[in-house]
Design a protein around this motif. Sequence first.
Motif, PDB file in Angstrom:
ATOM      1  N   ALA A 269       0.677  -1.422  -0.014  1.00 48.11           N
ATOM      2  CA  ALA A 269       0.005   0.009   0.055  1.00 48.11           C
ATOM      3  C   ALA A 269       0.673   1.287   0.029  1.00 48.11           C
ATOM      4  CB  ALA A 269      -1.047   0.037   1.285  1.00 48.11           C
TER       5      ALA A 269
ATOM      6  N   ARG B 100       2.158   1.808  -3.445  1.00 48.01           N
ATOM      7  CA  ARG B 100       1.104   2.643  -4.282  1.00 48.01           C
ATOM      8  C   ARG B 100       1.198   3.911  -4.156  1.00 48.01           C
ATOM      9  NH1 ARG B 100      -1.557  -2.423  -3.285  1.00 48.01           N
ATOM     10  NH2 ARG B 100      -2.796  -1.548  -1.432  1.00 48.01           N
ATOM     11  N   LYS B 101       1.207   4.533  -2.941  1.00 51.92           N
ATOM     12  CA  LYS B 101       1.018   5.823  -2.600  1.00 51.92           C
ATOM     13  C   LYS B 101       2.148   6.482  -2.929  1.00 51.92           C
ATOM     14  CE  LYS B 101      -1.328   5.486   2.078  1.00 51.92           C
ATOM     15  NZ  LYS B 101      -1.127   5.659   3.513  1.00 51.92           N
TER      16      LYS B 101
ATOM     17  N   ASN C 104       4.034   5.645  -5.566  1.00 52.94           N
ATOM     18  CA  ASN C 104       4.129   5.365  -7.011  1.00 52.94           C
ATOM     19  C   ASN C 104       5.446   4.431  -7.242  1.00 52.94           C
ATOM     20  OD1 ASN C 104       2.977   5.273  -9.455  1.00 52.94           O
ATOM     21  ND2 ASN C 104       4.172   7.492 -10.275  1.00 52.94           N
TER      22      ASN C 104
ATOM     23  N   THR D  17       7.966   0.325  -6.959  1.00 56.14           N
ATOM     24  CA  THR D  17       7.327  -1.076  -6.618  1.00 56.14           C
ATOM     25  C   THR D  17       7.545  -1.388  -5.155  1.00 56.14           C
ATOM     26  OG1 THR D  17       9.951  -1.465  -6.937  1.00 56.14           O
ATOM     27  CG2 THR D  17       8.350  -1.463  -9.037  1.00 56.14           C
TER      28      THR D  17
END
Length: 302
Positions: free
Chosen positions: A21, A24-25, A27, A29
């Motif tokens: 998570a 993802r925040k 951006n 891997t």
Amino acid sequence: MVSSQDIEFFITIAGSRSLAAAARKLNVTPPSVSQRLQHIERKLEVKLVDRSARFIALTPEGETLARRGQNLLQDLEHLTQEVADSKRTISGDIRLVASLGFGEKHIGPLAAEFQRQYPLTRIELNLSDNPKWAQHNSPDIMFYIGHLQDSSLKRIVLAKNRRLLLAAPDYLQSAPALTTPQDLEQHRCIALRENDEDATMWRLTHVNTGQVSSVRINAVLASNVSQVTKDWCIKGEGIIQRSEWDVKQELAEKTLIRVLPEYQLAEADIVALVGSERLHRSDKVSAFLEFVQHHLPARLAL
């Protein structure tokens, strides 16, 4: 030693449910997040995250870094803004308009302090018993007390302000009884003529019942200068209606006493009026407004 970027990165992890998570925040891997976290842990020589948990669980050291790191980042942001503000070039003419009493007592001294702090500015302060916003030669800022009809101007409240009814102890000793607003008709009253207001119509609202009483006073004395009306009142010539900011000292020294305290007059907030929204104001105008907003409350409290 960890950097501010490391702290910001870790705070993102601390606020995420998992490393995926957090990735993802950010951006990036998930492996890159894990690698950078390990790099920070090696710098500090402590474990920051318990990887055996299903979701992100901070170790005590991780909790400390997240909590203290957040405070450090906020301090760094404030420091950066403070330094940037000090380097901001504030220059040019600033035209101010204010009422006589308030402008002389507060805006004048503040304008001088501001100009000393920003020596590339030139300030012109015009005082009037009836300050106006001239459309063809408008000021940068107009300071106003009370209700203004022109709703096209942007209104910035600088301080709350009450209006009070006041009299000198000597006057009250020999004056008729004063228990209701209607009793004012039997008293010597003093009117201050400013701001195009109806100076002889006094409207009072009972604090508990909300009942409004309007009294047309017979002004035995009137002036467009607030200090003149206050001096008359102190000498026992009658009752005045004045802003609370203007009579703090007299109330403390008991040279003036509030009358009909169970009734309140319409509030008269101290405001700054400008012709544009914040995003469209010049730096010099924004800086002066910020300066007044910061320093005026302390002056009013004196």
